[in-house]
Design a protein around this motif. Structure first.
Motif, mmCIF file in Angstrom:
data_model
loop_
_atom_site.group_PDB
_atom_site.id
_atom_site.type_symbol
_atom_site.label_atom_id
_atom_site.label_comp_id
_atom_site.label_asym_id
_atom_site.label_seq_id
_atom_site.Cartn_x
_atom_site.Cartn_y
_atom_site.Cartn_z
ATOM 1 N N THR A 84 -18.833 -27.796 35.645
ATOM 2 C CA THR A 84 -18.647 -27.245 33.978
ATOM 3 C C THR A 84 -18.186 -26.191 33.430
ATOM 4 N N LEU A 85 -16.884 -27.132 33.198
ATOM 5 C CA LEU A 85 -16.309 -25.775 32.179
ATOM 6 C C LEU A 85 -16.736 -26.270 31.019
ATOM 7 N N LYS A 86 -16.187 -25.316 30.170
ATOM 8 C CA LYS A 86 -16.339 -24.671 29.069
ATOM 9 C C LYS A 86 -14.728 -24.977 28.225
ATOM 10 N N PRO A 87 -14.951 -24.834 26.831
ATOM 11 C CA PRO A 87 -14.188 -25.275 25.874
ATOM 12 C C PRO A 87 -12.944 -23.546 26.525
ATOM 13 N N GLU A 88 -14.058 -22.501 27.045
ATOM 14 C CA GLU A 88 -13.612 -21.133 26.436
ATOM 15 C C GLU A 88 -12.067 -21.025 28.418
ATOM 16 N N ASP A 89 -12.512 -21.541 29.021
ATOM 17 C CA ASP A 89 -11.890 -22.187 30.882
ATOM 18 C C ASP A 89 -10.631 -22.096 29.796
ATOM 19 N N THR A 90 -10.133 -23.114 28.961
ATOM 20 C CA THR A 90 -8.637 -23.681 28.964
ATOM 21 C C THR A 90 -7.727 -22.480 28.702
ATOM 22 N N ALA A 91 -7.265 -22.551 29.176
ATOM 23 C CA ALA A 91 -5.836 -21.530 29.775
ATOM 24 C C ALA A 91 -4.890 -21.576 30.487
ATOM 25 N N VAL A 92 -3.583 -21.079 30.791
ATOM 26 C CA VAL A 92 -2.757 -20.797 31.736
ATOM 27 C C VAL A 92 -3.855 -20.746 33.289
ATOM 28 N N TYR A 93 -3.283 -21.566 34.555
ATOM 29 C CA TYR A 93 -4.124 -20.694 35.032
ATOM 30 C C TYR A 93 -2.638 -20.187 36.556
ATOM 31 N N TYR A 94 -2.693 -18.587 36.184
ATOM 32 C CA TYR A 94 -1.316 -18.225 37.493
ATOM 33 C C TYR A 94 -3.145 -18.520 38.923
ATOM 34 N N CYS A 95 -1.810 -18.400 40.627
ATOM 35 C CA CYS A 95 -2.120 -18.264 41.542
ATOM 36 C C CYS A 95 -0.764 -17.207 41.630
ATOM 37 N N TYR A 96 -1.444 -15.907 42.548
ATOM 38 C CA TYR A 96 -1.468 -14.725 42.983
ATOM 39 C C TYR A 96 -0.741 -14.306 44.245
ATOM 40 N N ALA A 98 -0.672 -11.433 47.294
ATOM 41 C CA ALA A 98 -0.910 -10.021 46.855
ATOM 42 C C ALA A 98 -0.821 -9.183 48.661
ATOM 43 N N GLY A 99 0.013 -8.931 49.495
ATOM 44 C CA GLY A 99 -0.252 -8.904 50.620
ATOM 45 C C GLY A 99 1.071 -7.312 50.868
ATOM 46 N N VAL A 100 1.956 -8.035 52.059
ATOM 47 C CA VAL A 100 2.894 -6.599 51.895
ATOM 48 C C VAL A 100 4.336 -6.651 51.487
ATOM 49 N N SER A 101 4.252 -7.258 50.208
ATOM 50 C CA SER A 101 5.335 -7.970 48.554
ATOM 51 C C SER A 101 4.073 -8.581 47.713
ATOM 52 N N ARG A 102 4.100 -8.938 46.291
ATOM 53 C CA ARG A 102 3.430 -9.805 45.610
ATOM 54 C C ARG A 102 4.271 -10.576 44.791
ATOM 55 N N TYR A 103 3.444 -11.676 44.547
ATOM 56 C CA TYR A 103 3.974 -13.138 43.855
ATOM 57 C C TYR A 103 3.120 -13.977 42.997
ATOM 58 N N TRP A 104 3.911 -14.385 42.379
ATOM 59 C CA TRP A 104 3.484 -15.038 41.331
ATOM 60 C C TRP A 104 3.586 -16.518 41.144
ATOM 61 N N GLY A 105 3.126 -17.487 40.859
ATOM 62 C CA GLY A 105 3.298 -18.659 41.003
ATOM 63 C C GLY A 105 3.216 -18.904 39.715
ATOM 64 N N GLN A 106 2.984 -19.931 38.500
ATOM 65 C CA GLN A 106 4.169 -20.491 37.352
ATOM 66 C C GLN A 106 3.634 -20.902 36.841
ATOM 67 N N GLY A 107 1.886 -21.108 36.878
ATOM 68 C CA GLY A 107 1.189 -21.654 36.488
ATOM 69 C C GLY A 107 0.504 -23.026 36.176
ATOM 70 N N THR A 108 -0.475 -23.488 35.899
ATOM 71 C CA THR A 108 -0.616 -24.612 35.544
ATOM 72 C C THR A 108 -2.156 -24.790 34.261
ATOM 73 N N GLN A 109 -1.459 -25.250 33.272
ATOM 74 C CA GLN A 109 -2.677 -25.858 32.159
ATOM 75 C C GLN A 109 -3.268 -26.029 32.035
ATOM 76 N N VAL A 110 -4.958 -25.508 31.898
ATOM 77 C CA VAL A 110 -6.177 -26.015 31.965
ATOM 78 C C VAL A 110 -6.850 -26.100 30.461
ATOM 79 N N THR A 111 -7.342 -27.608 29.832
ATOM 80 C CA THR A 111 -7.934 -27.360 28.974
ATOM 81 C C THR A 111 -9.349 -27.982 29.116
ATOM 82 N N VAL A 112 -10.003 -27.593 27.725
ATOM 83 C CA VAL A 112 -10.988 -28.070 28.092
ATOM 84 C C VAL A 112 -11.157 -28.004 26.424
ATOM 85 N N SER A 113 -11.667 -29.656 26.413
ATOM 86 C CA SER A 113 -11.710 -30.228 25.066
ATOM 87 C C SER A 113 -12.459 -31.526 24.951
ATOM 88 N N SER A 114 -13.273 -31.786 24.125
ATOM 89 C CA SER A 114 -13.425 -32.901 23.618
ATOM 90 C C SER A 114 -12.768 -33.854 22.838
#
Length: 114
Positions: A84-96, A98-114
Motif C-alpha cells: 500500500t505504498l504512498k507517494p510520501e514513502d518516496t525516499a532513499v532507503y538505508y539498511c543499518y 547495530a551491535g558491537v559496531s555500527r554500519y550503514w548500507g549505501q541506500g536504494t531509491q524507492v519512488t512511488v508515483s503514477s
C-alpha cells in the motif's frame, strides 16, 4: 570488510508493493539489530522499522500495518516488505546494523508515483 548491500528499490505506482533486501557480510549477522531508515529529499533521515536479535520488531507509526520487517539469519539478510505504498514513502532507503559496531548500507531509491 563489512558490507551492507541493499536491493529491490525502484519505481512503483501508489498502492503497489516492493520488497527491499539488505545482504550483510563481514559481521556476525545474528548478533546485530537491523534497521531500515529512509531519507526523502530535503528531509532528515528517519527510522522506518527495526528487528532485534530475538526477532522483536518496531515500526514507525507512518508505516505500521503497511510494512513488515523480517530477517533470515541463515542468509545474513534483512527484508522490508512494503505494501500500500504512498507517494510520501518516496525516499532513499538505508539498511543499518547495530551491535558491537555500527554500519550503514549505501541506500536504494524507492519512488512511488503514477
Amino acid at each position: 570488510q563489512v558490507q551492507l548491500v541493499e536491493s529491490g528499490g525502484g519505481l512503483v505506482q501508489p498502492g503497489g508493493s516492493l520488497r527491499l533486501s539488505c545482504a550483510a557480510s563481514g559481521i556476525a549477522f545474528n548478533s546485530y539489530a537491523m534497521t531500515w531508515y529512509r531519507q526523502a529529499p530535503g528531509k532528515q533521515r528517519e527510522l522506518v522499522a527495526t528487528i532485534f536479535v530475538g526477532g522483536a520488531t518496531y515500526y514507525a507509526d507512518s508505516v505500521k500495518g503497511r510494512f513488515t520487517i523480517s530477517r533470515d539469519n541463515a542468509k545474513n539478510t534483512v527484508y522490508l516488505q512494503m505494501t500500500t505504498l504512498k507517494p510520501e514513502d518516496t525516499a532513499v532507503y538505508y539498511c543499518y546494523a547495530a551491535g558491537v559496531s555500527r554500519y550503514w548500507g549505501q541506500g536504494t531509491q524507492v519512488t512511488v508515483s503514477s
